[in-house]
Design a protein around this motif. Structure first.
Motif, short mmCIF file in Angstrom:
data_model
loop_
_atom_site.label_atom_id
_atom_site.label_comp_id
_atom_site.label_asym_id
_atom_site.label_seq_id
_atom_site.Cartn_x
_atom_site.Cartn_y
_atom_site.Cartn_z
N TYR A 82 -5.49 2.79 -5.17
CA TYR A 82 -4.49 2.47 -4.15
C TYR A 82 -4.05 1.04 -4.35
O TYR A 82 -4.74 0.25 -5.00
N ASP A 83 -2.92 0.69 -3.79
CA ASP A 83 -2.37 -0.66 -3.90
C ASP A 83 -2.82 -1.46 -2.68
O ASP A 83 -2.27 -1.29 -1.59
N THR A 120 -0.30 -3.15 -0.28
CA THR A 120 0.56 -2.40 0.64
C THR A 120 -0.14 -1.24 1.33
O THR A 120 0.41 -0.65 2.25
#
Length: 168
Positions: free
Chosen positions: A50-51, A54
């Motif tokens: 996941y980022d 964000t």
């Protein structure tokens, strides 16, 4: 490898796990998959990609969930609020009336507004409520000041406290 214990977010196994029969297994003698299950751990799990800039990785109902990060909580702009309030003609009319009627209360409002700009709104709110009780502040002005407070990201508790206190 990550394991969940009692539905908690997965983590590496601890250095020691206790089996249902009371025996323990240590990291230097790794437990078998059956022993891990017997000790109450579920897994193994792998965190999905996941980022982090964000998104946030959550553990919900036995599985990973990726959600967008919530918007940041805005920083209250007390000094800007104080300057905006003091520039309002309606506030200055009200302060003039307070000065004529109750000079001490005037000081409480002005000094309290300064203290509120430093993050301590107690004196201002106390003086504000006295001025309301003395009928020196209109409902319209209350609503206007609440709107300005919201524009400057002040805490909702402060905004809510601007309304008249309920009689006891």
């Amino acid at each position: 490898m990550l394991y969940s214990f009692r539905q908690q977010r997965p983590a590496p196994l601890p250095n020691r796990i206790r089996l249902s029969n009371g025996f323990t297994r240590y990291a230097h003698q790794p437990p078998t998959a059956e022993e891990i299950l017997d000790a109450g751990y579920v897994g193994p799990y792998t965190e999905p990609a996941y980022d982090a800039a964000t998104e946030q990785l959550l553990w919900r109902d036995g599985s990973y969930v990726i959600e967008a990060l919530p918007p940041p909580i805005p920083t209250p702009r007390w000094v800007d609020f104080s300057a905006a309030i003091m520039a309002m003609p309606a506030i200055n009319v009200m302060l003039g009336a307070v000065l004529q009627t109750a000079p001490g209360l005037y000081g409480g409002l002005v000094v309290g507004l300064q203290q509120a700009s430093e993050g301590d709104s107690r004196v201002f709110l106390n003086s504000w409520h006295v001025a309301i009780a003395m009928a020196l502040i209109s409902e319209e002005l209350i609503t206007t000041v609440q709107g300005v407070a919201a524009e400057y990201d002040l805490p909702q508790g402060f905004i809510d406290a601007l309304v008249p206190l309920a009689p006891v």
